[in-house]
Design a protein around this motif. Structure first.
Motif, PDB file in Angstrom:
ATOM      1  N   THR A 284      -1.794  21.975  15.763  1.00 54.42           N
ATOM      2  CA  THR A 284      -0.555  22.098  14.997  1.00 54.42           C
ATOM      3  C   THR A 284       0.296  20.846  15.153  1.00 54.42           C
ATOM      4  O   THR A 284       0.612  20.430  16.270  1.00 54.42           O
ATOM      5  N   ALA A 285       0.638  20.233  14.034  1.00 57.37           N
ATOM      6  CA  ALA A 285       1.396  18.980  14.049  1.00 57.37           C
ATOM      7  C   ALA A 285       1.688  18.552  12.613  1.00 57.37           C
ATOM      8  O   ALA A 285       1.120  19.106  11.658  1.00 57.37           O
ATOM      9  N   MET A 286       2.538  17.546  12.493  1.00 58.05           N
ATOM     10  CA  MET A 286       2.670  16.836  11.225  1.00 58.05           C
ATOM     11  C   MET A 286       1.578  15.781  11.205  1.00 58.05           C
ATOM     12  O   MET A 286       1.445  15.008  12.160  1.00 58.05           O
ATOM     13  N   TYR A 287       0.795  15.767  10.155  1.00 57.67           N
ATOM     14  CA  TYR A 287      -0.294  14.805  10.018  1.00 57.67           C
ATOM     15  C   TYR A 287       0.111  13.720   9.032  1.00 57.67           C
ATOM     16  O   TYR A 287       0.567  14.007   7.918  1.00 57.67           O
ATOM     17  N   TYR A 288      -0.084  12.486   9.464  1.00 55.97           N
ATOM     18  CA  TYR A 288       0.269  11.327   8.653  1.00 55.97           C
ATOM     19  C   TYR A 288      -0.968  10.483   8.368  1.00 55.97           C
ATOM     20  O   TYR A 288      -1.837  10.321   9.231  1.00 55.97           O
TER      21      TYR A 288
ATOM     22  N   VAL B  27       0.853  -1.176   0.000  1.00 55.26           N
ATOM     23  CA  VAL B  27       0.000   0.000   0.000  1.00 55.26           C
ATOM     24  C   VAL B  27       0.896   1.235   0.000  1.00 55.26           C
ATOM     25  O   VAL B  27       1.823   1.340   0.805  1.00 55.26           O
ATOM     26  N   ARG B  28       0.626   2.140  -0.919  1.00 53.76           N
ATOM     27  CA  ARG B  28       1.355   3.398  -0.954  1.00 53.76           C
ATOM     28  C   ARG B  28       0.384   4.520  -0.629  1.00 53.76           C
ATOM     29  O   ARG B  28      -0.749   4.538  -1.131  1.00 53.76           O
ATOM     30  N   LEU B  29       0.834   5.458   0.191  1.00 49.24           N
ATOM     31  CA  LEU B  29      -0.022   6.540   0.668  1.00 49.24           C
ATOM     32  C   LEU B  29       0.634   7.877   0.381  1.00 49.24           C
ATOM     33  O   LEU B  29       1.830   8.052   0.658  1.00 49.24           O
ATOM     34  N   VAL B  30      -0.143   8.822  -0.126  1.00 47.59           N
ATOM     35  CA  VAL B  30       0.377  10.156  -0.405  1.00 47.59           C
ATOM     36  C   VAL B  30      -0.592  11.184   0.158  1.00 47.59           C
ATOM     37  O   VAL B  30      -1.760  11.234  -0.255  1.00 47.59           O
ATOM     38  N   GLU B  31      -0.106  11.981   1.118  1.00 47.42           N
ATOM     39  CA  GLU B  31      -0.941  13.011   1.730  1.00 47.42           C
ATOM     40  C   GLU B  31      -0.782  14.342   0.995  1.00 47.42           C
ATOM     41  O   GLU B  31       0.262  14.624   0.405  1.00 47.42           O
ATOM     42  N   SER B  32      -1.815  15.157   1.097  1.00 44.53           N
ATOM     43  CA  SER B  32      -1.761  16.521   0.583  1.00 44.53           C
ATOM     44  C   SER B  32      -2.774  17.363   1.347  1.00 44.53           C
ATOM     45  O   SER B  32      -3.623  16.825   2.069  1.00 44.53           O
ATOM     46  N   GLY B  33      -2.666  18.671   1.188  1.00 42.99           N
ATOM     47  CA  GLY B  33      -3.673  19.562   1.747  1.00 42.99           C
ATOM     48  C   GLY B  33      -3.288  20.273   3.019  1.00 42.99           C
ATOM     49  O   GLY B  33      -4.072  21.078   3.542  1.00 42.99           O
ATOM     50  N   GLY B  34      -2.118  20.007   3.565  1.00 38.38           N
ATOM     51  CA  GLY B  34      -1.707  20.707   4.770  1.00 38.38           C
ATOM     52  C   GLY B  34      -1.414  22.172   4.476  1.00 38.38           C
ATOM     53  O   GLY B  34      -1.422  22.610   3.323  1.00 38.38           O
ATOM     54  N   GLY B  35      -1.154  22.924   5.525  1.00 37.36           N
ATOM     55  CA  GLY B  35      -0.830  24.337   5.347  1.00 37.36           C
ATOM     56  C   GLY B  35      -1.036  25.090   6.638  1.00 37.36           C
ATOM     57  O   GLY B  35      -1.133  24.503   7.719  1.00 37.36           O
TER      58      GLY B  35
ATOM     59  N   ILE C 157      -7.778   2.727   7.541  1.00 29.14           N
ATOM     60  CA  ILE C 157      -6.958   3.893   7.203  1.00 29.14           C
ATOM     61  C   ILE C 157      -7.183   4.939   8.274  1.00 29.14           C
ATOM     62  O   ILE C 157      -8.318   5.207   8.669  1.00 29.14           O
ATOM     63  N   GLY C 158      -6.108   5.504   8.742  1.00 33.30           N
ATOM     64  CA  GLY C 158      -6.218   6.492   9.806  1.00 33.30           C
ATOM     65  C   GLY C 158      -5.364   7.718   9.567  1.00 33.30           C
ATOM     66  O   GLY C 158      -4.397   7.679   8.805  1.00 33.30           O
ATOM     67  N   TRP C 159      -5.765   8.771  10.204  1.00 29.65           N
ATOM     68  CA  TRP C 159      -4.956   9.986  10.267  1.00 29.65           C
ATOM     69  C   TRP C 159      -4.336  10.067  11.663  1.00 29.65           C
ATOM     70  O   TRP C 159      -5.047   9.925  12.675  1.00 29.65           O
ATOM     71  N   PHE C 160      -3.045  10.276  11.685  1.00 31.03           N
ATOM     72  CA  PHE C 160      -2.303  10.392  12.921  1.00 31.03           C
ATOM     73  C   PHE C 160      -1.562  11.726  12.897  1.00 31.03           C
ATOM     74  O   PHE C 160      -1.316  12.280  11.830  1.00 31.03           O
TER      75      PHE C 160
ATOM     76  N   TRP D 285       2.721   3.871   5.773  1.00 28.84           N
ATOM     77  CA  TRP D 285       2.671   5.278   6.165  1.00 28.84           C
ATOM     78  C   TRP D 285       2.986   6.186   4.982  1.00 28.84           C
ATOM     79  O   TRP D 285       3.805   5.858   4.118  1.00 28.84           O
ATOM     80  N   GLY D 286       2.337   7.338   4.976  1.00 30.29           N
ATOM     81  CA  GLY D 286       2.684   8.379   4.033  1.00 30.29           C
ATOM     82  C   GLY D 286       3.819   9.223   4.578  1.00 30.29           C
ATOM     83  O   GLY D 286       4.315   9.007   5.682  1.00 30.29           O
ATOM     84  N   GLN D 287       4.190  10.238   3.798  1.00 34.34           N
ATOM     85  CA  GLN D 287       5.334  11.068   4.173  1.00 34.34           C
ATOM     86  C   GLN D 287       4.957  12.195   5.140  1.00 34.34           C
ATOM     87  O   GLN D 287       5.826  12.813   5.737  1.00 34.34           O
ATOM     88  N   GLY D 288       3.672  12.441   5.285  1.00 36.41           N
ATOM     89  CA  GLY D 288       3.207  13.462   6.212  1.00 36.41           C
ATOM     90  C   GLY D 288       2.956  14.800   5.550  1.00 36.41           C
ATOM     91  O   GLY D 288       3.536  15.119   4.508  1.00 36.41           O
TER      92      GLY D 288
END
Length: 122
Positions: free
Chosen positions: A87-91, A2-10, A31-34, A112-115
């Motif tokens: 405020t955090a890195m979201y994975y 499984v490959r995961l790619v996050e987007s949308g932070g800011g 699937i979870g958000w951490f 895990w994705g890259q965050g």
């Protein structure tokens, strides 16, 4: 696999909103958000399973919404009424195989994705 790619932070002001996206390959069931803030332990924020059941960490209940689009292989995290403690890195993380209850512990997830960074200013 499984490959995961996050987007949308800011960056967002307190009280604001944003949407995180996690696009995946393969067939994950849970699937979870951490998130992990500097100096703090990684914590589970929201979990969704293959049939759409959801779980939330207490501090985000009512403010965050996890959802998924199976045709797009994407899981979303809507962040509303953000506060500086968010405020955090979201994975994004995933595991395969059916479970009646997806785990909330981060070490139960294999992929895990890259965050993506979320910063909330007061």
């Amino acid at each position: 696999q499984v490959r995961l790619v996050e987007s949308g932070g800011g960056s967002v002001r307190a009280g604001g909103s944003l949407r995180l996206s996690c696009t995946h390959s393969g067939f994950p069931y849970c699937i979870g958000w951490f998130r992990q803030a500097p100096g703090k332990e990684r914590e589970g924020v929201a979990i969704i399973d293959g049939v759409g059941n959801t779980q939330y960490e207490e501090s985000v209940q009512g403010r965050f919404t996890i959802s998924k689009s199976d045709p797009k292989n994407t899981v979303y995290l809507e962040v509303n009424n953000a506060n500086p403690e968010d405020t955090a890195m979201y994975y994004c993380a995933a595991r395969v195989g059916y479970l009646s209850d997806c785990p909330r512990q981060w070490d139960m997830y294999i992929y895990w994705g890259q965050g993506t960074q979320v910063t909330v200013s007061s």
